[in-house]
Design an enzyme around this catalytic site. Structure first.
Site, PDB file in Angstrom:
ATOM      1  N   GLU A 142      -1.761  25.298   3.301  1.00  0.00           N
ATOM      2  CA  GLU A 142      -2.848  25.499   2.336  1.00  0.00           C
ATOM      3  C   GLU A 142      -2.846  24.422   1.252  1.00  0.00           C
ATOM      4  O   GLU A 142      -3.890  23.899   0.893  1.00  0.00           O
ATOM      5  CB  GLU A 142      -2.716  26.888   1.692  1.00  0.00           C
ATOM      6  CG  GLU A 142      -3.722  27.104   0.577  1.00  0.00           C
ATOM      7  CD  GLU A 142      -3.616  28.479  -0.083  1.00  0.00           C
ATOM      8  OE1 GLU A 142      -2.804  29.307   0.352  1.00  0.00           O
ATOM      9  OE2 GLU A 142      -4.373  28.702  -1.046  1.00  0.00           O
ATOM     10  N   ASP A 172       2.842  29.327  -6.740  1.00  0.00           N
ATOM     11  CA  ASP A 172       2.086  29.583  -5.520  1.00  0.00           C
ATOM     12  C   ASP A 172       2.168  28.489  -4.463  1.00  0.00           C
ATOM     13  O   ASP A 172       1.211  27.731  -4.297  1.00  0.00           O
ATOM     14  CB  ASP A 172       0.611  29.816  -5.885  1.00  0.00           C
ATOM     15  CG  ASP A 172      -0.154  30.457  -4.740  1.00  0.00           C
ATOM     16  OD1 ASP A 172       0.447  30.661  -3.689  1.00  0.00           O
ATOM     17  OD2 ASP A 172      -1.344  30.747  -4.924  1.00  0.00           O
ATOM     18  N   GLU A 192      -4.620  39.499  -7.583  1.00  0.00           N
ATOM     19  CA  GLU A 192      -5.888  38.855  -7.209  1.00  0.00           C
ATOM     20  C   GLU A 192      -6.938  39.868  -6.775  1.00  0.00           C
ATOM     21  O   GLU A 192      -7.594  39.713  -5.750  1.00  0.00           O
ATOM     22  CB  GLU A 192      -5.648  37.828  -6.100  1.00  0.00           C
ATOM     23  CG  GLU A 192      -4.707  36.724  -6.534  1.00  0.00           C
ATOM     24  CD  GLU A 192      -4.547  35.599  -5.516  1.00  0.00           C
ATOM     25  OE1 GLU A 192      -4.640  35.863  -4.313  1.00  0.00           O
ATOM     26  OE2 GLU A 192      -4.321  34.464  -5.947  1.00  0.00           O
TER      27      GLU A 192
HETATM   28  C1  BDP Z   1      -2.937  32.077  -2.507  1.00  0.00           C
HETATM   29  C2  BDP Z   1      -4.050  31.892  -1.516  1.00  0.00           C
HETATM   30  C3  BDP Z   1      -4.770  33.184  -1.231  1.00  0.00           C
HETATM   31  C4  BDP Z   1      -3.765  34.264  -0.847  1.00  0.00           C
HETATM   32  C5  BDP Z   1      -2.710  34.373  -1.914  1.00  0.00           C
HETATM   33  C6  BDP Z   1      -1.593  35.347  -1.543  1.00  0.00           C
HETATM   34  O1  BDP Z   1      -4.952  30.944  -2.015  1.00  0.00           O
HETATM   35  O2  BDP Z   1      -5.693  32.943  -0.198  1.00  0.00           O
HETATM   36  O3  BDP Z   1      -4.393  35.484  -0.660  1.00  0.00           O
HETATM   37  O4  BDP Z   1      -2.088  33.122  -2.103  1.00  0.00           O
HETATM   38  O5  BDP Z   1      -0.510  34.884  -1.206  1.00  0.00           O
HETATM   39  O6  BDP Z   1      -2.174  30.915  -2.534  1.00  0.00           O
HETATM   40  O7  BDP Z   1      -1.787  36.553  -1.624  1.00  0.00           O
END
Ligand code: BDP
Length: 681
Positions: A367, A339, A266
């Site tokens: 979340e 996720d 990401e």
């Molecule tokens: C996702 C979240 C994000 C996190 C990412 C992670 O939306 O905010 O940074 O996981 O685990 O689910 O790195």
């Protein structure tokens, strides 16, 4: 007049002091009696142990309890031995955990014989996604308890220390022994002097409670704050920079735990930016930490935008590296391959990486499960993952056994939970979200515990009386426990039944948005990528003739998942693109079953409202009122989810909603463009 106002003020203050804000969590010492604590060794940790016993003892008045450090091979790590005489352990932390266990058993009325209790994992760590400006990524309970911005950012106040101490105590009481203080999307400034000084102050408060501090690091720190031209992990200057930085950290925090790393994920930098592998990056850091006994927790949460199936990527990137990591590297793997969704099958990396230490990562902050608005007890979800059979080493190779050292000899065993703690008076935003913090600690200590046991303990400790009456047990404990245990399945039903996943609207991950696909955004960040609805059917084909993600699972599971007839229905749309008329086990068509599931999820929340109203006489007005309010919001949101699911997918199925089911109350147009996503706190 003046006196009148001050008096009023004092009365308000006193009333407020007595108001039940939930801050005491599950630690409520009730009617303790005197106890004589004998302890031959002295240490800050043992002082805490002694004090806890003295303040919480509910056994025989005047009893003598001996706390002793021994060398007993049956006791592992910071485990302990309980007996009627007292507590023995190989470490001071072990004694402290024994004290909390003893007190918990007294408070919940659970009997004990002489027994040894060993933790399932050696490292039981919380991951705070706290940013250094005090905000929390995916935090729903106020700002960070560790960081704040502004002029006082580095000032350590008594209020800070008290809060950190309460936090440490809560963690220690459930066996958590580590905490990562900052977000995995880390600021490089975290490693600068001023921040490290604050880490030192935090570590000093946490230390007596047996809690080590860890930090998330940004992989490009050498270039960003070290003045180097590169952050290539094989570059000698970079290697030296990390060695020096690590040494500096240990000179400030001698018992520092190590680093947590999100790399090449990401948008975060990582070794692949320099043509190196995850192993190159992790090993470089591991070598810097090794002389001090530190560890690297390297996350496997990676996926690129061009991959045909995001669910496959972590496995594809990490499996070729199995056996290439240093022994102080642990690969941290989210429970599911995508996720933290309401339901996912377990990540196929569990059990498959046989020559590398692997640790599960769970998300305590909700979340994807209703933030701090929905009442969702997550323990059943984690239990489902831990008890999933990978078959990697024959039947019974559960995720739990593949990660806790029972099957593979790992130098370190560990488990992580993404924290749900913030500055809110009740710590977690929702009184019942405290149960998720509690449950994570309990499962990290004992990964075979049943969710029912955990819920039972938590309710007794959090809402119980010293001598719970039969009436309380029957009319509070039973129904509320039942509600907790059903709550995760209810959320799956009204959000993403039958294997649906990632059909949230937008970035907030709260309300529904199966339609959500703004132009220009990566397709694997949009719901249509995941549900693949068309006029023929719905679901992601991950079978051998589809993306072949099933290939990453071990036989006989692979074949079971691959076959539409044997794939468990709870994972159906995860692994298969299924025709709307496909006949389900219930005898209904897939379309009808989807309608029923959405509807039953909503009805379950309606039922929770009734359960909660029924227990009003058994608890304080504050917590009752706040939970009641949240349940109303949850119910409205569940209705939004149901209507969105039905009306959106109906456009593809072209079938009617079974008449027994209550009709949607919102228009699709409003759900897509209106204000239905408001979190309505
Ligand atoms: C996702 C979240 C994000 C996190 C990412 C992670 O939306 O905010 O940074 O996981 O685990 O689910 O790195």
């Amino acid at each position: 007049m003046k006196i009148g106002i001050s008096l009023l003020f004092i009365i308000c203050a006193v009333l407020n002091m007595n108001a039940e804000d939930g801050h005491s969590l599950w630690l409520r010492n009730k009617n303790s009696v005197p106890v004589n604590v004998v302890c031959t060794t002295n240490s800050p940790t043992l002082s805490v142990a002694r004090q806890e016993l003295q303040e919480g003892w509910q056994g025989k008045a005047g009893a003598t309890i001996v706390l002793s450090i021994t060398k007993d091979k049956a006791i592992k790590n910071d485990g302990f031995k309980l007996s009627s005489r007292g507590i023995e352990a190989n470490t001071k932390q072990g004694v402290l955990y024994g004290v909390y266990e003893l007190l918990r058993r007294q408070q919940t009325g659970e009997a004990f014989k002489d027994e040894v209790c060993n933790p399932s994992y050696a490292v039981r760590v919380l991951n705070h996604w706290d940013n250094i400006d005090g905000t929390i990524e995916r935090g729903y309970a106020g700002n960070s308890i560790f960081w704040r911005k502004g002029e006082t950012a580095f000032e350590v106040t008594d209020k800070d220390k008290l809060l950190w101490q309460e936090y440490a105590r809560a963690n220690a009481s459930v066996g958590i022994n580590g905490t990562v203080l900052n977000n995995v999307n880390a600021s490089p400034l975290m490693l600068s002097k001023q921040y490290l000084e604050r880490v030192k102050a935090i570590a000093e408060v946490l230390r007596p409670y047996g809690i080590k501090t860890y930090l998330s690091i940004k992989f490009s720190s050498p270039a960003l704050i070290g003045g180097l031209k590169t952050s290539d992990p094989l570059n000698p200057d970079v290697i030296k920079w990390w060695k020096d930085k690590t040494k500096e950290i240990y000179s400030i925090i001698p018992d520092f735990g190590g680093f947590l790393v999100k790399a090449n994920s990401e948008g975060q930098p990582g070794p692949q930016d320099f043509g190196r592998t995850h192993a190159d990056g992790a090993n470089m850091l591991a070598d810097a930490l090794k002389p001090f006994g530190g560890i690297v927790m390297w996350r496997a949460f990676v996926y690129a935008s061009n991959d045909k199936d995001r669910a496959k990527q972590a496995y594809n990137e990490f499996m070729p590296l199995d056996g290439k990591f240093r022994d102080n590297v642990i690969i941290q793997v989210k429970n599911g391959p995508i996720d933290f969704q309401p339901r996912e099958p377990f990540s196929p990396l569990f059990g498959a990486m046989k020559k590398t230490s692997v640790m599960p990562e769970f998300q305590i902050t909700q979340e994807y499960l209703g933030h701090s608005i929905h009442l969702v007890f997550l323990s059943p979800m984690w239990e489902e993952c831990l008890q999933s059979d990978t078959y990697q080493e024959g039947q019974g190779s559960t995720v739990a056994r593949c990660t806790d050292g029972s099957i593979f000899a790992q130098k370190y065993t560990a488990i992580a939970g993404v924290a749900n703690v913030g500055l809110d008076a009740n710590w977690c935003g929702h009184h019942f979200a405290q149960a998720n913090w509690y449950a994570f600690g309990r499962l990290a200590w004992n990964n075979r515990l049943a969710s029912e046991t955990i819920a039972d303990e938590w309710l007794k400790l959090t809402f119980g009386k010293t001598e719970p009456s039969a009436d309380w047990t029957e009319h509070f404990l039973k129904p509320v426990k039942q509600m907790m245990l059903q709550s995760r399945e209810a959320a799956v039903n009204y959000m993403m039944p039958l294997g649906f996943h990632h059909i949230f609207a937008a970035e907030h991950h709260y309300g529904p948005g199966p339609w959500w696909a703004p132009k220009g955004i990566r397709s694997d960040w949009t719901p249509p990528y995941y549900h693949k609805a068309d006029t023929l059917g719905v679901g992601f084909d991950r079978t051998q003739t589809g993306s072949d993600a099933v290939e990453q699972y071990y036989e006989p599971l692979r074949s079971q998942l691959n076959d539409l007839k044997t794939c468990p229905e709870k994972y159906l749309l995860w692994f298969h693109h299924v025709s709307w008329d496909y006949k389900m086990q219930s005898g209904r068509s897939l379309w009808d079953e989807i309608c029923y599931r959405y509807d039953s999820g909503l009805q379950q929340v309606r039922q929770f409202q009734k359960v909660w109203d029924g227990v009003q006489p058994y608890l304080d007005a504050e917590r009752f009122g706040q939970v009641q309010q949240k349940l109303r919001n949850q119910c409205r949101n569940a209705q939004v989810w149901k209507d969105a699911g039905l009306l959106y997918f109906q456009q593809f199925s072209q079938r009617s909603i079974p008449l027994e089911i209550e009709r949607p109350v919102y228009d699709l147009e409003f759900l897509i463009h209106g204000d239905s996503q408001s979190r309505n706190e």
